[in-house]
Design a protein around this motif. Structure first.
Motif, PDB file in Angstrom:
ATOM      1  N   ALA A 107       0.834  -1.207   0.000  1.00 47.29           N
ATOM      2  CA  ALA A 107       0.000   0.000   0.000  1.00 47.29           C
ATOM      3  C   ALA A 107       0.864   1.251   0.000  1.00 47.29           C
ATOM      4  O   ALA A 107       1.968   1.272   0.563  1.00 47.29           O
ATOM      5  CB  ALA A 107      -0.923   0.012   1.212  1.00 47.29           C
ATOM      6  N   SER A 108       0.346   2.297  -0.595  1.00 52.82           N
ATOM      7  CA  SER A 108       1.051   3.580  -0.575  1.00 52.82           C
ATOM      8  C   SER A 108       0.682   4.404   0.650  1.00 52.82           C
ATOM      9  O   SER A 108       1.408   5.331   1.013  1.00 52.82           O
ATOM     10  CB  SER A 108       0.709   4.386  -1.836  1.00 52.82           C
ATOM     11  N   MET A 109      -0.432   4.045   1.300  1.00 54.41           N
ATOM     12  CA  MET A 109      -0.974   4.878   2.371  1.00 54.41           C
ATOM     13  C   MET A 109      -1.206   4.078   3.645  1.00 54.41           C
ATOM     14  O   MET A 109      -1.572   2.903   3.596  1.00 54.41           O
ATOM     15  CB  MET A 109      -2.296   5.500   1.914  1.00 54.41           C
ATOM     16  N   PHE A 110      -1.005   4.734   4.779  1.00 59.24           N
ATOM     17  CA  PHE A 110      -1.428   4.209   6.071  1.00 59.24           C
ATOM     18  C   PHE A 110      -2.924   4.477   6.228  1.00 59.24           C
ATOM     19  O   PHE A 110      -3.536   5.147   5.394  1.00 59.24           O
ATOM     20  CB  PHE A 110      -0.659   4.886   7.200  1.00 59.24           C
ATOM     21  N   VAL A 111      -3.509   3.983   7.309  1.00 58.85           N
ATOM     22  CA  VAL A 111      -4.906   4.289   7.612  1.00 58.85           C
ATOM     23  C   VAL A 111      -5.026   4.714   9.068  1.00 58.85           C
ATOM     24  O   VAL A 111      -4.323   4.192   9.939  1.00 58.85           O
ATOM     25  CB  VAL A 111      -5.839   3.085   7.348  1.00 58.85           C
ATOM     26  N   PHE A 112      -5.883   5.692   9.322  1.00 61.25           N
ATOM     27  CA  PHE A 112      -6.302   5.954  10.691  1.00 61.25           C
ATOM     28  C   PHE A 112      -7.286   4.849  11.058  1.00 61.25           C
ATOM     29  O   PHE A 112      -8.328   4.698  10.414  1.00 61.25           O
ATOM     30  CB  PHE A 112      -7.015   7.307  10.803  1.00 61.25           C
ATOM     31  N   SER A 113      -6.964   4.070  12.074  1.00 60.53           N
ATOM     32  CA  SER A 113      -7.843   2.972  12.444  1.00 60.53           C
ATOM     33  C   SER A 113      -7.892   2.857  13.957  1.00 60.53           C
ATOM     34  O   SER A 113      -7.446   3.764  14.672  1.00 60.53           O
ATOM     35  CB  SER A 113      -7.365   1.670  11.786  1.00 60.53           C
ATOM     36  N   ASN A 114      -8.413   1.745  14.441  1.00 64.52           N
ATOM     37  CA  ASN A 114      -8.653   1.590  15.868  1.00 64.52           C
ATOM     38  C   ASN A 114      -7.486   0.921  16.571  1.00 64.52           C
ATOM     39  O   ASN A 114      -6.783   0.076  15.993  1.00 64.52           O
ATOM     40  CB  ASN A 114      -9.919   0.769  16.103  1.00 64.52           C
ATOM     41  N   GLU A 115      -7.308   1.280  17.831  1.00 71.38           N
ATOM     42  CA  GLU A 115      -6.257   0.685  18.647  1.00 71.38           C
ATOM     43  C   GLU A 115      -6.365  -0.838  18.610  1.00 71.38           C
ATOM     44  O   GLU A 115      -7.454  -1.406  18.724  1.00 71.38           O
ATOM     45  CB  GLU A 115      -6.389   1.189  20.085  1.00 71.38           C
ATOM     46  N   GLY A 116      -5.244  -1.501  18.423  1.00 68.38           N
ATOM     47  CA  GLY A 116      -5.213  -2.959  18.458  1.00 68.38           C
ATOM     48  C   GLY A 116      -5.373  -3.631  17.121  1.00 68.38           C
ATOM     49  O   GLY A 116      -5.028  -4.813  16.979  1.00 68.38           O
ATOM     50  N   ASN A 117      -5.899  -2.919  16.124  1.00 67.35           N
ATOM     51  CA  ASN A 117      -6.029  -3.526  14.800  1.00 67.35           C
ATOM     52  C   ASN A 117      -4.649  -3.734  14.188  1.00 67.35           C
ATOM     53  O   ASN A 117      -3.765  -2.888  14.356  1.00 67.35           O
ATOM     54  CB  ASN A 117      -6.879  -2.659  13.889  1.00 67.35           C
ATOM     55  N   PRO A 118      -4.452  -4.808  13.425  1.00 65.24           N
ATOM     56  CA  PRO A 118      -3.114  -5.076  12.881  1.00 65.24           C
ATOM     57  C   PRO A 118      -2.607  -4.007  11.919  1.00 65.24           C
ATOM     58  O   PRO A 118      -1.397  -3.853  11.749  1.00 65.24           O
ATOM     59  CB  PRO A 118      -3.286  -6.427  12.172  1.00 65.24           C
ATOM     60  N   GLU A 119      -3.535  -3.247  11.304  1.00 70.91           N
ATOM     61  CA  GLU A 119      -3.133  -2.216  10.343  1.00 70.91           C
ATOM     62  C   GLU A 119      -2.893  -0.861  10.990  1.00 70.91           C
ATOM     63  O   GLU A 119      -2.534   0.104  10.306  1.00 70.91           O
ATOM     64  CB  GLU A 119      -4.207  -2.053   9.260  1.00 70.91           C
ATOM     65  N   THR A 120      -3.034  -0.759  12.296  1.00 68.56           N
ATOM     66  CA  THR A 120      -3.047   0.550  12.952  1.00 68.56           C
ATOM     67  C   THR A 120      -1.675   0.984  13.446  1.00 68.56           C
ATOM     68  O   THR A 120      -1.060   0.353  14.291  1.00 68.56           O
ATOM     69  CB  THR A 120      -4.028   0.552  14.135  1.00 68.56           C
ATOM     70  N   ALA A 121      -1.209   2.105  12.908  1.00 66.04           N
ATOM     71  CA  ALA A 121      -0.060   2.820  13.451  1.00 66.04           C
ATOM     72  C   ALA A 121      -0.476   4.245  13.812  1.00 66.04           C
ATOM     73  O   ALA A 121       0.086   4.855  14.712  1.00 66.04           O
ATOM     74  CB  ALA A 121       1.095   2.838  12.456  1.00 66.04           C
ATOM     75  N   PHE A 122      -1.495   4.772  13.076  1.00 67.57           N
ATOM     76  CA  PHE A 122      -1.986   6.138  13.263  1.00 67.57           C
ATOM     77  C   PHE A 122      -3.406   6.101  13.829  1.00 67.57           C
ATOM     78  O   PHE A 122      -4.247   5.313  13.373  1.00 67.57           O
ATOM     79  CB  PHE A 122      -1.997   6.890  11.928  1.00 67.57           C
ATOM     80  N   ILE A 123      -3.664   6.966  14.799  1.00 69.67           N
ATOM     81  CA  ILE A 123      -4.975   7.054  15.447  1.00 69.67           C
ATOM     82  C   ILE A 123      -5.383   8.520  15.518  1.00 69.67           C
ATOM     83  O   ILE A 123      -4.550   9.398  15.761  1.00 69.67           O
ATOM     84  CB  ILE A 123      -4.942   6.428  16.856  1.00 69.67           C
TER      85      ILE A 123
END
Length: 380
Positions: free
Chosen positions: A274-290
């Motif tokens: 992926a070219s982009m991160f995602v704002f996601s929920n704490e604990g999700n495997p894709e989450t670095a940004f909240i």
């Protein structure tokens, strides 16, 4: 092992791990990017509302015709261009609102102009092109420094290439799923399109069209993940790059509804490729940004200490610029959130000549592009 080998290993260890320079002061380039704080702008692309429409909406809002969540008093601010924000005000984080327009022309007409006795036709060729458009609220609050997302990206890409030693730029992409026609139906305003699988692929394609398939100049989720199984594990185990490693890069972070996020992750499991991160929920495997818009949210400090990268807001709705109240700004600084977003990286230009506005602004005491994060950085 020879004494020379031991000495070389010791030097390498100090260079890679020490946070202070030879004088005992903090060496900025050795600080991980998540242990610094950055000033960001909110709706960074935006130019103040076309005055006749602004005046009309102010009048209508007092009659109840306009929904309460379209308060035009909150639109009464203005931004300089992205590059001036970087160079003159040390802004290092941007927020860009984008709408899907796969066929082109969806936002070419501006129905709000009809209500002030003008033609709806914008006359802007870029709005006829297929691709994502940069707008706050179509038909009503449409003035922007960049009509297309690709133009905004090219602007940042070109500046970055010309200034390869710059601090990292963090770009939050808010994919808008509501427009005037969704909020106030029956008035002829355009509606927003959903974020299905094709919409998310179109967005990924636009990033690659601008930066190339090698994504040169983009800091990607793969770069953060490294040898960890997930982006989350990398973030929580100190895989964030040092400032020196992140220089010359732009981070793109998606802020999209659950439907759009699920489609993006389906195409890029664990954000691989992926070219982009995602704002996601704490604990999700894709989450670095909240994202936590309220700087007083009780969990921000815990999230930051855990290793997440948090965005919050120092002000909202022009309130602080009118009252001069700095309590929300101060809470944002103290929270440890790394991205601190504001409409006022400079004080409202009207404040010297108007009692309605104050000299409220959001800048670090040093007025630099970053400051040490007192929550998770122990370097003094």
């Amino acid at each position: 092992m020879s004494r020379i080998s031991i000495l070389l290993l010791s030097v390498l260890f100090l260079v890679s791990s020490c946070k202070k320079d030879k004088d005992g002061a903090c060496a900025a380039d050795l600080q991980p990017v998540n242990q610094l704080q950055y000033i960001g702008s909110h709706n960074s692309y935006r130019i103040k509302t076309y005055q006749p429409i602004f005046d009309l909406v102010i009048t209508l809002s007092n009659t109840g015709v306009i929904p309460a969540d379209l308060d035009p008093n909150e639109w009464d601010y203005d931004h300089v261009g992205l590059i001036e924000q970087i160079e003159a005000y040390n802004v290092r984080s941007f927020e860009i609102d984008i709408y899907h327009d796969p066929e082109g022309g969806r936002f070419y007409n501006r129905q709000g102009n009809v209500f002030v006795g003008e033609s709806a036709e914008s006359g802007i060729p870029e709005l006829l092109e297929p691709g994502y458009k940069v707008i706050h609220i179509p038909d009503l609050d449409y003035n922007t420094h960049h009509y297309t997302f690709k133009d905004a990206m090219r602007t940042l890409r070109d500046w970055s290439a010309q200034n390869p030693n710059h601090e990292p730029i963090f770009v939050m992409l808010e994919l808008k799923d509501q427009a005037g026609g969704d909020l106030a139906p029956g008035l002829g305003f355009v509606t927003a399109l959903p974020y299905d699988a094709q919409a998310m692929q179109d967005l990924e394609n636009e990033v690659r069209e601008v930066y190339g398939n090698d994504l040169d100049g983009v800091y990607t989720p793969d770069m953060l993940r490294g040898d960890y199984a997930t982006v989350k594990e990398a973030a929580l185990n100190g895989s964030w790059p040092k400032l020196a490693e992140a220089r010359g890069h732009v981070f793109y972070i998606l802020d999209v509804n659950d439907e759009g996020e699920s489609h993006y992750l389906a195409a890029h499991p664990n954000l691989e490729g992926a070219s982009m991160f995602v704002f996601s929920n704490e604990g999700n495997p894709e989450t670095a940004f909240i994202k936590r818009d309220d700087p007083n949210a009780s969990d921000i400090r815990t999230l930051v200490e855990s290793g997440y990268f948090v965005r919050t807001r120092a002000d909202a709705g022009t309130t602080e610029a009118r009252t001069g109240d700095t309590s929300r700004r101060d809470a944002a600084f103290a929270s440890g959130a790394q991205m601190i977003s504001t409409d006022y990286y400079r004080a409202d230009p009207r404040h010297p000549n108007s009692e309605e506005w104050t000299d409220y602004e959001v800048q670090f005491e040093s007025r630099k592009a970053y400051q040490l994060n007192t929550v998770n950085n122990d370097c003094e």
